[in-house]
Each structure stands twice: as C-alpha cells, then as structure tokens.
Design an enzyme around this catalytic site. Structure first.
Site, PDB file in Angstrom:
ATOM      1  CD  GLU A  14       7.368  32.464 -59.941  1.00 13.34           C
ATOM      2  OE1 GLU A  14       7.204  33.182 -58.827  1.00 13.34           O
ATOM      3  OE2 GLU A  14       7.018  31.601 -60.249  1.00 13.34           O
ATOM      4  CB  THR A  34      15.973  38.240 -64.874  1.00  8.16           C
ATOM      5  OG1 THR A  34      15.987  40.442 -64.351  1.00  8.16           O
ATOM      6  CG2 THR A  34      15.369  37.544 -65.687  1.00  8.16           C
TER       7      THR A  34
HETATM    8  N1  CAA Z   1       6.775  44.158 -54.230  1.00  7.25           N
HETATM    9  C1  CAA Z   1       4.908  45.202 -54.132  1.00  7.25           C
HETATM   10  N2  CAA Z   1       4.543  46.352 -54.756  1.00  7.25           N
HETATM   11  C2  CAA Z   1       5.697  46.186 -55.606  1.00  7.25           C
HETATM   12  C3  CAA Z   1       6.951  45.790 -55.839  1.00  7.25           C
HETATM   13  C4  CAA Z   1       7.368  44.553 -55.103  1.00  7.25           C
HETATM   14  N3  CAA Z   1       8.010  43.683 -55.048  1.00  7.25           N
HETATM   15  N4  CAA Z   1       7.957  46.454 -56.931  1.00  7.25           N
HETATM   16  C5  CAA Z   1       7.031  47.206 -56.858  1.00  7.25           C
HETATM   17  N5  CAA Z   1       6.021  47.413 -56.823  1.00  7.25           N
HETATM   18  C6  CAA Z   1       4.852  48.248 -56.485  1.00  7.25           C
HETATM   19  C7  CAA Z   1       5.463  50.328 -56.118  1.00  7.25           C
HETATM   20  O1  CAA Z   1       4.523  50.093 -55.120  1.00  7.25           O
HETATM   21  C8  CAA Z   1       4.525  50.628 -56.881  1.00  7.25           C
HETATM   22  O2  CAA Z   1       2.684  50.525 -56.333  1.00  7.25           O
HETATM   23  P1  CAA Z   1       1.941  51.823 -56.002  1.00  7.25           P
HETATM   24  O3  CAA Z   1       2.267  52.616 -57.438  1.00  7.25           O
HETATM   25  O4  CAA Z   1       0.703  51.489 -55.740  1.00  7.25           O
HETATM   26  O5  CAA Z   1       3.069  53.177 -55.165  1.00  7.25           O
HETATM   27  C9  CAA Z   1       4.280  50.011 -58.826  1.00  7.25           C
HETATM   28  O6  CAA Z   1       4.766  48.632 -58.102  1.00  7.25           O
HETATM   29  C10 CAA Z   1       4.947  50.117 -59.869  1.00  7.25           C
HETATM   30  O7  CAA Z   1       6.198  50.224 -58.926  1.00  7.25           O
HETATM   31  P2  CAA Z   1       7.425  50.587 -59.917  1.00  7.25           P
HETATM   32  O8  CAA Z   1       7.479  52.060 -60.373  1.00  7.25           O
HETATM   33  O9  CAA Z   1       8.735  50.398 -59.096  1.00  7.25           O
HETATM   34  O10 CAA Z   1       7.692  49.684 -61.608  1.00  7.25           O
HETATM   35  P3  CAA Z   1       8.460  49.899 -62.519  1.00  7.25           P
HETATM   36  O11 CAA Z   1       7.992  50.076 -63.634  1.00  7.25           O
HETATM   37  O12 CAA Z   1      10.094  50.814 -62.633  1.00  7.25           O
HETATM   38  O13 CAA Z   1       9.107  48.259 -62.034  1.00  7.25           O
HETATM   39  C11 CAA Z   1       9.663  46.075 -61.555  1.00  7.25           C
HETATM   40  C12 CAA Z   1       8.971  47.530 -61.504  1.00  7.25           C
HETATM   41  C13 CAA Z   1      10.147  46.114 -60.093  1.00  7.25           C
HETATM   42  C14 CAA Z   1      10.821  46.052 -62.421  1.00  7.25           C
HETATM   43  C15 CAA Z   1       8.949  45.171 -62.012  1.00  7.25           C
HETATM   44  O14 CAA Z   1       8.361  45.140 -63.731  1.00  7.25           O
HETATM   45  C16 CAA Z   1       9.035  44.260 -61.751  1.00  7.25           C
HETATM   46  O15 CAA Z   1       9.015  43.107 -60.923  1.00  7.25           O
HETATM   47  N6  CAA Z   1       9.647  43.034 -63.047  1.00  7.25           N
HETATM   48  C17 CAA Z   1       9.970  41.671 -63.167  1.00  7.25           C
HETATM   49  C18 CAA Z   1       8.434  41.086 -63.093  1.00  7.25           C
HETATM   50  C19 CAA Z   1       8.558  39.339 -63.212  1.00  7.25           C
HETATM   51  O16 CAA Z   1       8.604  38.721 -62.080  1.00  7.25           O
HETATM   52  N7  CAA Z   1       7.799  38.838 -63.930  1.00  7.25           N
HETATM   53  C20 CAA Z   1       7.633  37.142 -63.885  1.00  7.25           C
HETATM   54  C21 CAA Z   1       7.120  36.964 -64.524  1.00  7.25           C
HETATM   55  S1  CAA Z   1       5.889  35.105 -64.029  1.00  7.25           S
HETATM   56  C22 CAA Z   1       6.481  33.754 -63.633  1.00  7.25           C
HETATM   57  O17 CAA Z   1       7.691  33.970 -64.467  1.00  7.25           O
HETATM   58  C23 CAA Z   1       5.538  32.911 -63.689  1.00  7.25           C
HETATM   59  C24 CAA Z   1       5.226  31.355 -64.413  1.00  7.25           C
HETATM   60  O18 CAA Z   1       4.541  31.005 -64.724  1.00  7.25           O
HETATM   61  C25 CAA Z   1       6.763  30.703 -63.181  1.00  7.25           C
END
Ligand code: CAA
Length: 379
Positions: free
Chosen positions: A363, A365
C-alpha cells in the site's frame, strides 16, 4: 487533538480484543506454519461487522467511524497480522471505494455482500512493471460493445486466491497516461480471469497473495467504478484510507511486541535478577512504548481527520510511514530481548518480526509515503 474515545469506540475495541483472543489466537501459530487461510475466522468477523466497518447499514455495513476501525484493526492485528490485512483490504481498499464511487447497481449487487462479510474483496493495482510507479499500467481494457476486454497481469494481490470480487485497474486510453486509467469490478470465475500460485512469503503466512492473469476477459461496461478515466484517482483516493488500515495493522504488531517483551522481561532472570531490572532492557522497553504511542497518535489523527471529512492525504502517509517503522523496530527489539527464545516459534515474537516487514512495503513503500508527504508540504 482529543483522543477521549466515545463509549461506542471503546465497545468496538473491546469486542475486537475479545474476538481476537478467543477466536483468532488459538489457531494463529498453526495457520502461520501451514500457511492456511482463516476462512472460518473471516466468516465470523463478517457476522460481527468487522468486514464492512465503515460502510453504512444501508449497504450491509456496521456504520462505525474510522477511529473505531483503527482500534479494531489494531486488536485483530495484535493477535494475527494476517487476519488484519485481510480485514484491511476488504474494508479500506474495496468497501470504502465502492461506497464512495460505485453506481447504485454495483453497491446493491457487490458492496452489500462484501460489507456483510459473505463475500471477500481484493484490490488489483500493482503489476510486474507498475509497483511504486503505479501510473505505468500495462493491463489494457478495450471497449467492445457493452463490454470491455481485459488483458494483462497483476502482481502481489492480497486475498487474490480467496476473494470473490476484484477491483482491477487498467489502461483504457494509452494516450492519456493516468487520465486514461479505469477501474473495473471483476467477479471470480469470469472466463479469461485466473489467479497464479500462492506466493511463498516471509510473513503474513495466513493471508494469500498471488498474481492475476486476464486473457480476453470480458467485463460489462456497468462494472466500471466511478467513470472511465477516473481509475487512477480512484486508486489514489482509496489508498489514502488503505494506509490508515496498514498503519493500524502495524500498531497491532508494535503493541504485541511491546507486551510480549514486558512479560518476558519480568520472568526471565540473568545475573541473579529479572532482566527487567537491567537498564539495557528498560531503555529498550521505554523506546518501544514511545514508538507505539507516537504511531498510535499519528494513526488516530489521520482517522479523526477522515471522520471529520478533512484532508488526510499527508497524515495517512505519515501514519503508515511511522507505524510501519515502529512495528519493525519493536519486533526487532522484542526478538533481541527474548534472546535465543526470540528466534524460535514458541515465543511468537519471530512471527511479529516476519509479519512487520511487509507493512513498510505494501500500500505504498516507505519511500512512496515520503514522496506523498513531501508533495503535500510543497504544493
Ligand atoms: N491522493 C489523492 N490523489 C493523489 C495522490 C494521493 N495520495 N497521489 C497522487 N494523486 C493524484 C494527483 O492529484 C493526480 O491527479 P490529477 O491529475 O487528477 O490532478 C494524479 O494522482 C497523478 O499524480 P502524480 O502526477 O503525482 O503521479 P505520479 O506518477 O508522479 O506519482 C504516486 C504518483 C504518488 C507515486 C503514486 O504512483 C503512488 O501512490 N504509488 C504507490 C502505489 C501504491 O501505493 N501501491 C500499492 C499497491 S496496492 C496494495 O499493496 C494492495 C494490497 O494488496 C495490500
């Protein structure tokens, strides 16, 4: 921030504690060794309202607030972090998002049994080449009449083998990057949808994790969650709450490690006295207690903000970052305090250590949490 809990919140915590001690603890070691999924326990948790805690009773949920959810998650995870993650995924990553964003049809058909705990959910975002870099989705969904045809692979899916309903994130328009991503609800048994083998993990053995494969898997248009192109925002918004769930799971492990260490330190003797009388041990216990309380305060802060309908993006990332670190450090110290006994199964703390590590990975890192926190500070 005021953490004087309400009577209802304390009642939920007590119910979760009692259930965990009576129903989960007796089989936790065996399930860890056998890597067996706690089907009966999850069924009972559903009956008690723990699988749809924050969902409105209109959709089969218990209608509790997020603070109650944190307290219940902590008590369940303190006894068995595997049951904790199964509960967290169903509550935070599946039910919450469906209640917020799904159509009435989806809510009636899928959310209701998920919240009642008669069906189990999974959340499929990660892929072989899209883990932290979640926008890099390769799973593709192409429209064909009143269906979408899904092709691709998902990785590291918690509940992947046991779930009935899956929220699957896929590209629907490659030109539009994250704005061309859509989330679908896919039922187990849909032709073209299969799960891979159960992953052989370091910890949380009693939960199942696997990959998912979609080969020309047809999903009805009506199973889109929110709307086409909103799938990435859906995933991000959902993960903000998911991080409160995982922080609570980590709290449970951090507290279990502390309590086991206090108990052991009062029993075990060295150099003619209980080891609790050695300052080396006292300092460790003090640090463990501070870490747990600080992590708990951060997690409750995020939960209280969510309940007050205020932004909790930064706070949930802070809670997960800190609580997961506290879980790993407390579990490491618990093993150290137990010495050789800490390295064998009999004393449980070796499981706490194995289970704790994943809270720094899934969820988002710890490094991703820092990105989220820094972006919130700088925006
Ligand atoms: N909350 C709400 N919106 C968010 C957000 C957040 N925390 N982070 C980014 N966004 C939105 C931005 O506002 C943007 O939206 P709009 O275009 O509508 O304005 C959009 O997302 C894209 O954002 P970025 O340009 O910042 O995207 P990025 O590619 O640079 O980075 C990131 C995004 C934060 C790194 C994201 O990719 C991320 O959170 N990565 C981690 C993913 C993750 O947590 N994976 C876990 C897998 S699920 C899991 O583990 C489940 C399980 O089975 C236990």
């Amino acid at each position: 921030m005021n953490f004087a809990f309400t009577e209802d919140q304390l009642m939920v915590q007590e119910a979760a504690r009692e259930f965990a001690e009576k129903e989960i603890a007796p089989t936790a070691v065996e399930r860890d060794i056998q890597c067996s999924f706690p089907y009966e326990i999850i069924k009972k948790m559903g009956e008690l309202g723990f699988m749809g805690m924050m969902v409105s009773p209109d959709y089969g949920g218990a209608g509790y607030d997020t603070v109650s959810y944190v307290l219940a998650m902590m008590e369940i995870s303190k006894v068995d972090a595997s049951c904790g993650v199964i509960m967290s995924v169903n509550n935070s990553l599946v039910c919450w998002g469906l209640e917020q964003y799904a159509s009435e049809h989806i809510k009636q058909k899928y959310l209701l049994p998920l919240a009642q705990g008669t069906k189990l959910g999974a959340f499929a975002l990660s892929e072989p080449e899209a883990g932290s870099d979640a926008t890099n989705q390769r799973t593709y969904a192409e429209k064909d009449g009143d269906h979408y045809v899904l092709n691709g692979i998902k990785n590291w899916i918690t509940n992947g083998i046991s779930a009935d309903y899956f929220l699957v994130v896929a590209q629907t328009d490659k030109e539009k990057a994250h704005k061309g991503i859509t989330t679908f609800l896919v039922e187990k048994g849909t032709p073209g949808f299969e799960h891979g083998k159960k992953e052989d993990k370091l910890g949380i053995h009693s939960s199942d994790t696997c990959s998912l494969t979609f080969s020309n898997c047809r999903v009805p248009v009506e199973n889109i969650i929110w709307e086409e192109g909103k799938g990435f925002n859906f995933a991000m918004n959902t993960l903000n709450g998911g991080r409160i769930g995982i922080a609570s799971q980590a709290l449970g492990i951090a507290l279990a490690s502390l309590e086991a260490s206090v108990k052991y330190a009062k029993q075990r003797k060295s150099f003619g006295t209980e080891i609790a009388n050695h300052q080396a041990i006292q300092f460790k216990l003090a640090d463990m207690s501070v870490r747990f309380e600080a992590a708990k305060a951060l997690t409750l802060q995020a939960a209280a903000l969510k309940d007050a309908h205020k932004s909790y993006v930064k706070e949930s990332a802070m809670a997960k970052l800190y609580a997961s670190k506290a879980a790993v450090e407390n579990a490491l110290e618990a093993v150290q305090i137990h010495g050789g006994y800490g390295y064998v199964r009999e004393y449980l703390v070796e499981r706490y250590l194995r289970d704790a590590k994943i809270t720094e990975i899934y969820e988002g890192t710890s490094e991703i949490q820092k990105m989220v926190i820094a972006r919130s500070l700088l925006q």
